[in-house]
Write a protein that holds these residues in place. Structure first.
Motif, PDB file in Angstrom:
ATOM      1  N   ARG A  12       2.236   1.631  -3.449  1.00  0.00           N
ATOM      2  CA  ARG A  12       1.182   2.096  -4.354  1.00  0.00           C
ATOM      3  C   ARG A  12       0.971   3.601  -4.189  1.00  0.00           C
ATOM      4  O   ARG A  12       0.852   4.344  -5.169  1.00  0.00           O
ATOM      5  N   LYS A  13       0.948   4.056  -2.933  1.00  0.00           N
ATOM      6  CA  LYS A  13       0.747   5.484  -2.670  1.00  0.00           C
ATOM      7  C   LYS A  13       1.915   6.304  -3.208  1.00  0.00           C
ATOM      8  O   LYS A  13       1.708   7.382  -3.776  1.00  0.00           O
ATOM      9  N   GLU A  36       0.829  -1.194   0.000  1.00  0.00           N
ATOM     10  CA  GLU A  36       0.000   0.000   0.000  1.00  0.00           C
ATOM     11  C   GLU A  36       0.877   1.263   0.000  1.00  0.00           C
ATOM     12  O   GLU A  36       0.567   2.241  -0.688  1.00  0.00           O
ATOM     13  N   GLU A  37       1.971   1.234   0.757  1.00  0.00           N
ATOM     14  CA  GLU A  37       2.883   2.381   0.769  1.00  0.00           C
ATOM     15  C   GLU A  37       3.533   2.567  -0.598  1.00  0.00           C
ATOM     16  O   GLU A  37       3.690   3.697  -1.075  1.00  0.00           O
TER      17      GLU A  37
END
Length: 235
Positions: free
Chosen positions: A111-112, A108-109
């Protein structure tokens, strides 16, 4: 909604006051430009807002669900920063270290980080070496890094320092878009242009006191007129 509130603050370090009686608020969606004389307290103000030093007197309150570690900070870029021996993606990911747990970045990090780079037009440079980028590209990457820490508030310290006029104009355009998207901006600057064109609120530090208020009120004040005159914009 107020995000930061300062009440009757005395700024200083090692017990030595620089400026006293400072009260201010930073509201959601604001674009606050912080200007003023060298040595009047701007650097100490940055450290105080970020929680790195305590005010000698008064208090800073973080409101509206904002926490200190959720303030995205873009410091003045230094020679050392320009020579980061890291990839662009690694630099951006380091922006979530203050909230990071464990030894590896999550999917998720990552992706962000990719989304922030794409947002700032650097999506195709994720694997590039940071030190090989131009000054303007490096500033975009460092801005993406700051955005990894926040969805609410960015605090920028002289972000146009060392940039040419074209790159500076592009930077201000990006900041304008970020503010329009709902991100609150606080920016220390010596440049008259963002204060004239984009700011909603002005905080001016002076050795004789300070001004805090709306932009139109500032430029009709004594400090505002003096700032315009020094910048060559007096009419």
């Amino acid at each position: 909604m107020t995000l930061i509130k300062g009440t009757d603050i005395t700024l200083g370090y090692e017990g030595q006051g620089i400026l006293s009686g400072l009260s201010f608020t930073v509201d959601e969606g604001d674009y606050l430009c912080i200007v003023g004389e060298n040595g009047s307290g701007k650097s100490t103000f940055i450290k105080t807002v970020l929680g790195l030093v305590e005010p000698i007197k008064g208090k800073i309150e973080y409101c509206g669900g904002l926490r200190k570690k959720e303030i995205g900070y873009l410091p003045q870029i230094s020679g050392i920063q320009r020579d980061f021996p890291s990839s662009v993606m690694e630099v951006v990911l380091s922006g979530c270290l203050n909230r990071h747990r464990g030894f590896f970045y999550t999917s998720e990090e990552k992706r962000k980080a990719k989304l922030q780079l794409e947002r700032l037009g650097m999506g195709d440079r994720a694997s590039s070496s940071f030190q090989e980028l131009s000054g303007g590209q490096q500033q975009r990457v460092l801005l993406a890094r700051a955005l990894m820490a926040t969805e609410k508030l960015l605090f920028l310290d002289e972000p146009s320092s060392g940039l040419d006029s074209k790159t500076t104009s592009e930077l201000y355009g990006m900041l304008r878009e970020l503010n329009s998207s709902g991100i609150t901006l606080m920016m220390v600057t010596h440049d008259i242009h963002p204060a004239l064109n984009d700011a909603k609120t002005i905080l001016h530090f002076s050795h004789s006191g300070y001004f805090f208020g709306k932009k139109d009120d500032y430029f009709s004040s004594d400090l505002g007129r003096e700032f315009l005159k020094e910048a060559g914009h007096d009419n």
